[in-house]
Write a protein that holds these residues in place. Sequence first.
Motif, short mmCIF file in Angstrom:
data_model
loop_
_atom_site.label_atom_id
_atom_site.label_comp_id
_atom_site.label_asym_id
_atom_site.label_seq_id
_atom_site.Cartn_x
_atom_site.Cartn_y
_atom_site.Cartn_z
N LEU A 236 0.85 -1.19 0.00
CA LEU A 236 0.00 0.00 0.00
C LEU A 236 0.89 1.24 0.00
O LEU A 236 1.76 1.39 0.84
N ARG A 237 0.66 2.10 -0.96
CA ARG A 237 1.50 3.29 -1.10
C ARG A 237 0.63 4.53 -1.21
O ARG A 237 -0.53 4.48 -1.59
N THR A 238 1.26 5.65 -0.90
CA THR A 238 0.59 6.95 -1.06
C THR A 238 1.19 7.73 -2.22
O THR A 238 0.59 8.68 -2.70
N ASN A 239 2.38 7.33 -2.67
CA ASN A 239 3.05 8.06 -3.75
C ASN A 239 2.71 7.45 -5.11
O ASN A 239 3.57 7.21 -5.95
N LEU A 240 1.42 7.22 -5.34
CA LEU A 240 0.99 6.59 -6.59
C LEU A 240 0.73 7.64 -7.67
O LEU A 240 0.71 8.83 -7.40
N SER A 241 0.51 7.17 -8.89
CA SER A 241 0.34 8.09 -10.02
C SER A 241 -0.84 7.63 -10.88
O SER A 241 -1.08 6.44 -11.03
N ASN A 242 -1.54 8.62 -11.45
CA ASN A 242 -2.62 8.29 -12.39
C ASN A 242 -2.21 8.53 -13.84
O ASN A 242 -3.02 8.43 -14.75
N ASP A 243 -0.93 8.85 -14.05
CA ASP A 243 -0.42 9.17 -15.38
C ASP A 243 0.16 7.91 -16.02
O ASP A 243 1.28 7.52 -15.74
N TYR A 244 -0.63 7.27 -16.89
CA TYR A 244 -0.18 6.03 -17.51
C TYR A 244 0.89 6.26 -18.56
O TYR A 244 1.52 5.32 -19.03
N ARG A 245 1.12 7.53 -18.95
CA ARG A 245 2.15 7.83 -19.94
C ARG A 245 3.52 8.03 -19.31
O ARG A 245 4.55 7.91 -19.97
N LYS A 247 6.93 7.66 -17.19
CA LYS A 247 7.86 6.61 -16.82
C LYS A 247 8.13 6.72 -15.32
O LYS A 247 8.58 7.75 -14.84
N LEU A 248 7.87 5.63 -14.59
CA LEU A 248 7.98 5.63 -13.13
C LEU A 248 8.65 4.34 -12.68
O LEU A 248 8.76 3.38 -13.45
N PRO A 249 9.08 4.26 -11.41
CA PRO A 249 9.59 2.99 -10.89
C PRO A 249 8.56 1.88 -11.10
O PRO A 249 7.35 2.09 -10.93
N THR A 250 9.05 0.71 -11.45
CA THR A 250 8.16 -0.39 -11.82
C THR A 250 7.14 -0.70 -10.74
O THR A 250 5.96 -0.92 -11.01
N GLU A 251 7.59 -0.70 -9.47
CA GLU A 251 6.66 -1.04 -8.38
C GLU A 251 5.57 0.02 -8.22
O GLU A 251 4.44 -0.29 -7.80
N ILE A 252 5.88 1.29 -8.58
CA ILE A 252 4.87 2.35 -8.49
C ILE A 252 3.81 2.15 -9.57
O ILE A 252 2.60 2.30 -9.32
N SER A 256 0.03 1.31 -8.63
CA SER A 256 -0.98 2.29 -9.08
C SER A 256 -2.08 1.60 -9.87
O SER A 256 -3.26 1.96 -9.75
N LEU A 257 -1.70 0.61 -10.67
CA LEU A 257 -2.69 -0.14 -11.44
C LEU A 257 -3.55 -1.01 -10.53
O LEU A 257 -4.79 -1.01 -10.64
N LEU A 258 -2.92 -1.70 -9.58
CA LEU A 258 -3.65 -2.59 -8.68
C LEU A 258 -4.56 -1.82 -7.73
O LEU A 258 -5.66 -2.28 -7.40
#
Length: 949
Positions: A236-245, A247-252, A256-258
């Motif tokens: 469970l993270r709080t530093n997630l992103s809604n930007d699917y375009r 490039k982010l760390p793989t685990e983020i 974010s998808l899950l």
Amino acid sequence: MMETSGFGLLQYLQKLSDEEFQRFKKLLRKEPKKFKVKPISWTKIKNTSKEDLVMHLNKHYQEKVWNIVLSLFVQVNREDLSTMIQKERIDKQIKYKENMKNTFQHIWTLETNTHIPDSSYHRIIELQYRALQDIFYWDSEPITAVVSGPRGQGKTIFLRKVMLDWAAGNLLQNRFWYVFFFSVFAFNNTTELSLAELMSSNLPESSGTLDDILSDPKRILFILDGFNYLKFDLELRTNLSNDYRKKLPTEIVLSSLLQKIMLPECSLLLELGNTSFRKITLLLQYPREIFITGFTEQTITFYCVSQFKNHRGIQIFEKLKGIKLLFTLCSIPFWCWMICRSLKCQYDSREVEKHYGETDGLIYTLFMVSAFKATYSRTTTRKNRIRIKTLCTLAVEGMWKQVYVFDSEDLRRNGISETDKAVWLRMNFFQNQGNNTVFYHHSLQWYFAILFYFLKQGKEKHHPMIGSLPQLLGEMYAHKQNQWFQAQVLLFGMTTEKVASLLEPCFGFVSTEEVRQEIIGYIKSLSQQECNEKLVSTGKLFSCLLDNNEERFVRQVMDLFEEITVDISNADDLTVAQYSLQQASKLKHLRLHIQKKVFSEIRDPEDGDLETFNFRKECSFMTNFGDGSLFRTLLQLPHLKHLNLYGTNLSNHVVEMLCSALKCSTCKMEELLLGKCDISSEACGIIATALINSKVKHLSLVANPLKNKGVMSLCEMLKNPNCVLESLMLSYCCLTFIACGSLYEALLSNKHLSLLDLESNFLEDTGVNLLCEALKDPNCTLEELWLSGCYLTSECCEAISTIFTCNKNLKTLKLGNNNIQDIGVKQLCEALCHPNCNLQCLGLDMCEFTSDCCEDLALALTTCNTLKSLNLDWNLLEHSGLEVLCDALNHKDCNLKMLGLDKSLFPEKSQTLLQAVEKENKNLNVVHFPWIEEECQKRGVRLVWNSTN
């Protein structure tokens, strides 16, 4: 392929006349509200060109842009453009599905190993397939579903079949337009990625742009496979992103998808093994479960016949059926294939082994040796050893790097030629995955990796990343991923004489004893605390020892432990624990936590929150525990004196079994902690009878519905001269003042009891007054009385004050969480000042008094020479009152060592004052919740135990 929808959208806007384009822009001011998105500012679009408008649309509306545009085309009377777009969309979907059909048909034919015809496979998964359709067919909203089940049950095969059937037009056609399949373990060495790039990499030419596809995200399904083999933890993270375009760390990106932050309107279908299930489901929103079951007896029969092609298949089936453990393993498809394959190789070479295999390590070794002998029957052991070691170094290098897919350079570097590769493919050690190579099954890679350490000799040079055996053990205990546990099971299971006897004729000397001693040496090198931290779950260690199954080695390991905590959540855990614990001859402290569902004859709906499609048969586990074998085993261990069953649901029958073991003359039990075990009044009576002639000195029955009737039984026990009980914990036991009548008699008769915990019972002033009458007797031996939360008022303080002055034995009295108020505290302080008062510890936390008592408390602190600990937590004390107290604390006649106060609740100037006192008085500690650890320990409460009971 990172093409956007810009060019495709522009070509349609170009077909609008100037007048139509102006109307399009005016309508655009209101249209977004229908789609619950903010409109673009009119100043930005009023005079914009078609090219710039496309840029604005993509920037503001992303995946909703096409739905907005389609609606607007209809409103400007250009239905022809809307129809044209819809037709083009369908064409692109068809092209994508055709490409996926070809891709997964190839995977299904060449890389998926069901070893049975498709028609038979469909019969096996019929219920799960129906569940899958029910989940997605009836609901158009985004759904997260998980395919779960033990290792080797065929979860990945199931998902590949789902993908193939969707692409072939046989499944979920009206629900999803695009399905993306990713094996997440392939990202282990990818530090950064974007979901857009990942999706685009799956798109063939002319199958549409990514923004076209995302125009209706509810029509998209992501199938994600292989979470058990991720080398990093998703949490469970709080530093997630809604930007699917982006490039982010793989685990983020994955988290974010899950967690439905990225593309929340898409649906998910996840493959989760036993380990990843517990971790990943914490991230999911209302997951639906599809449980993959194993082979039925009928399927195993078919499997044997199809493998042997003749009547021998029936003979093999009957043979397997007669070996219960092996036949149980055959319910797992991969194991069934491996066992049948081993036997086929043996029969083909007319060299049938004496044993079929009872443990993981032995079965893998039988499979490998049988295949090797069938291929290299005339090769020397030296050449065989050289040949197999190339395979082992590739596997162990991949294990340390957590790589499961190998290219030609990986094979070459480890000495594997194209000819060797072809042989390993025929022997089912390898299989192709596109242009790359993988082991036939992930677990097979771990087997060869562990085998590396048994074949390693001298100072051979290998890849610098490959660690030593002690380093490997450190990694196994440091990581929680399922594959490391699997490696640990294999390591322990292969350190046996049976495995050595299979390997040595084929490969020469195997250093089994050396590996055993390294394992023992590593565990022995850990301190008790490190063992608790590193082992994480003793159940895992027990599983490894069970797979070894050699009594001498198991005893050597278990004799390293004097203290163990065991969590049991199912019947298998219970069986595994029993095998190891009966070898623990030096065990002194045992904390045993058994979840309620282990004892349930039917499934408790509270055991899980998932909306499940679970096709497992419900089992009764009562017989596994109710025969008393576990208690008979544990309570006869020669050094075991402490047993904690906190949080374990015990029926009356199970309590009888426990008490029967307690009565045995060989039982050395001195501390019995039975908190929160759902013990009834009747069961309490059984316990009381058993303890009369036992060695038990400390008994905790906290948080059980004993009621007055149960305590009456305990009081009869206390009155018996053969009872040696010294402390009795009865907090939260549903008692009233009536119980105090029996306790009064027991306290007058008993000569051993020194601690009585009655916290959080409805005793009221009436009950405490009765207890005080007993305490006035000079023969009463009680030293500690815990009465917090017993609904007391200042009315009982006169009786309590009396015992301060006449009872020389009472050292501790806890009165917290009672309505004592100022008047009661003043009475108690007056008694504390009496020269006959010997009290050392007084609890007045949450007693509803004010700063008006501080003068009285200050006088008591400087007068009572014996008072060492005073708890004043959670009382409203003003700064002026604290000043009075602090003056007393600094007084030369104050002997207080501990003051219970939460400094953080006071204003800054009061905090400064308290800090100054601590600095001045080096012997004083001001602590919040000063007794919490001691109380939990004596009650047997395990603070970290996340019980669902």
